[in-house]
Scaffold this active site. Structure first.
Site, PDB file in Angstrom:
ATOM      1  N   GLY A   1      37.211  42.211  36.774  1.00 51.56           N
ATOM      2  CA  GLY A   1      37.775  42.640  38.047  1.00 51.56           C
ATOM      3  C   GLY A   1      38.840  43.709  37.947  1.00 51.56           C
TER       4      GLY A   1
ATOM      5  N   TYR B   1      40.048  27.652  40.848  1.00 50.56           N
ATOM      6  CA  TYR B   1      41.392  28.036  41.260  1.00 50.56           C
ATOM      7  C   TYR B   1      41.398  28.143  42.780  1.00 50.56           C
ATOM      8  CZ  TYR B   1      39.412  32.687  41.942  1.00 50.56           C
ATOM      9  OH  TYR B   1      38.640  33.732  42.368  1.00 50.56           O
TER      10      TYR B   1
ATOM     11  N   GLU C   1      32.612  45.668  38.910  1.00 47.12           N
ATOM     12  CA  GLU C   1      33.056  45.347  40.270  1.00 47.12           C
ATOM     13  C   GLU C   1      33.648  46.587  40.949  1.00 47.12           C
ATOM     14  OE1 GLU C   1      35.478  41.806  40.571  1.00 47.12           O
ATOM     15  OE2 GLU C   1      34.528  40.918  38.812  1.00 47.12           O
TER      16      GLU C   1
ATOM     17  N   TRP D   1      34.474  30.243  37.487  1.00 44.64           N
ATOM     18  CA  TRP D   1      35.566  31.039  36.933  1.00 44.64           C
ATOM     19  C   TRP D   1      36.837  30.242  37.208  1.00 44.64           C
ATOM     20  CZ3 TRP D   1      36.194  35.453  34.102  1.00 44.64           C
ATOM     21  CH2 TRP D   1      37.515  35.896  33.950  1.00 44.64           C
TER      22      TRP D   1
END
Length: 379
Positions: free
Chosen positions: A99, A259, A140, A348
């Protein structure tokens, strides 16, 4: 043609088809690991996974070659050996990009045949030298029609190269995967689905980061599976868009986060989804790992809520509000993936889990769920 030659040809074809079939993935239970998480590779319970991604290798914008930083070389070089101690059958893939990688470097590389070859050849060399079973591209994101076309060309050439390398080396072909936007439509720019489907073993649909304090002034489900209004992002909407565009369900892997995101509520008494906020809480960008969320709940006596309509969790204490996925959300998403004929799921990231609780729940849910005929149909 003599009978001997005919028999030889039949045997060769049969062997080739058997080899190709044996390489087809039957399930993907995966997660990503990266060094900055400070989670020891030795602590990964690899028995809960079929595949593990080691992230990230880099792209040198000058040479267009894939490299591993000197800081990461020791852990990357032993990653496969380490995770296979608990699970000798687990497959590892080297993930490239990420990212925070410079997406313009990937766009430039993909635009030129020579630079694409440099990327492809070096990626294969690095994967082999570090003992990985495959490669994963996390660009990305390609952001124009031209970049998407070049992305498709890159994938086709990559596939041809790994097939040729396997033939010449006598080794099993390297797996190829890519992490992609949750929908095949990236802000009106369409992915080259035909190239994706024919070139990759699967794609990881990043069905998360829908809401976060950095881009949303109200609370919201960061990784909703469903959106009742059908107007916003959701894992289901993204999955449908890919499959309806022509991606086989068995090449789609649904992603979810280990997360969440924390906001500071404007009013402590307004604490549902879409409540007004003043910005991020707990961390500078509001991101917080699942293990930390569990600790926050205990330490603050936080109220927890599971929303079965969107399939997401949130908790709040005072003006602190966190959106995340707990066991029930993860299990529901895994069941969704299997019942709709997807190849599997990924998360992730493994280091944010709480004592492997989410990974264990996900693996058990997949094994306990029966695939149904409720597949998403291509239109």
């Amino acid at each position: 043609m003599s009978s001997t030659k005919l028999i030889s040809l039949i045997v060769s074809i049969t062997f080739f088809l058997t080899l190709q079939c044996s390489m087809a993935q039957t399930v993907v239970k995966a997660s990503y690991w990266f060094p900055a998480s400070e989670f020891p590779v030795t602590d990964i319970d690899s028995s809960l996974f079929t595949h593990l991604f080691c992230a990230f290798a880099d792209l040198n914008s000058q040479t267009n070659q894939v490299t591993v930083s000197s800081a990461n070389q020791p852990k990357f070089s032993t990653f496969t050996q380490t995770v296979q101690r608990r699970n000798p059958s687990v497959k590892t893939l080297l993930s490239i990009g990420g990212g925070i990688a410079d997406k313009t470097a990937y766009a430039s590389m993909a635009s030129n045949p020579t630079s694409r070859k440099s990327f492809i050849d070096s990626s294969i060399r690095v994967a082999r030298s570090y003992g990985f079973h495959g490669l994963d591209l996390d660009w990305e994101y390609p952001s124009s029609a031209t970049e998407m076309t070049n992305f498709g060309t890159l994938l086709r050439e990559w596939r041809s190269a790994v097939v040729a390398e396997a033939s010449s080396s006598g080794k099993p072909r390297l797996l190829l995967a890519a992490a992609v936007f949750y929908s095949n439509n990236y802000y009106s720019v369409l992915y080259p689905v035909s190239a994706v489907a024919s070139s990759l073993d699967w794609v990881n649909l990043m069905a998360y980061d829908f809401y976060g304090p950095g881009w949303s002034r109200v609370t919201g489900p960061p990784a909703a599976l469903f959106d009742p209004s059908n107007a916003g992002p959701s894992g289901d909407a993204g999955t449908r868009s890919w499959i309806q565009a022509g991606l086989p369900a068995k090449k789609a892997v649904l992603g979810f986060p280990y997360y969440g995101y924390a906001w500071r509520l404007t009013n402590a008494n307004s604490h549902s989804y879409y409540a007004p906020t003043t910005g991020a809480a707990i961390s500078p960008d509001g991101s917080i790992g699942y293990g930390q969320i569990r600790k926050f709940i205990v330490d603050n006596g936080a109220t927890t809520v599971y929303n079965s309509t969107v399939v997401g969790d949130y908790c709040y204490a005072g003006t602190n509000w966190i959106g995340y996925d707990d066991n029930q959300s993860i299990v529901t998403k895994v069941r969704y993936a299997k019942q709709r004929g997807l190849l599997g799921y990924f998360s992730w990231h493994v280091g944010a889990d709480d004592n492997s609780g989410l990974s264990r729940a996900a693996s058990q849910a997949w094994d306990a769920t029966t695939a149904t005929t409720r597949t998403i149909q291509k239109v």
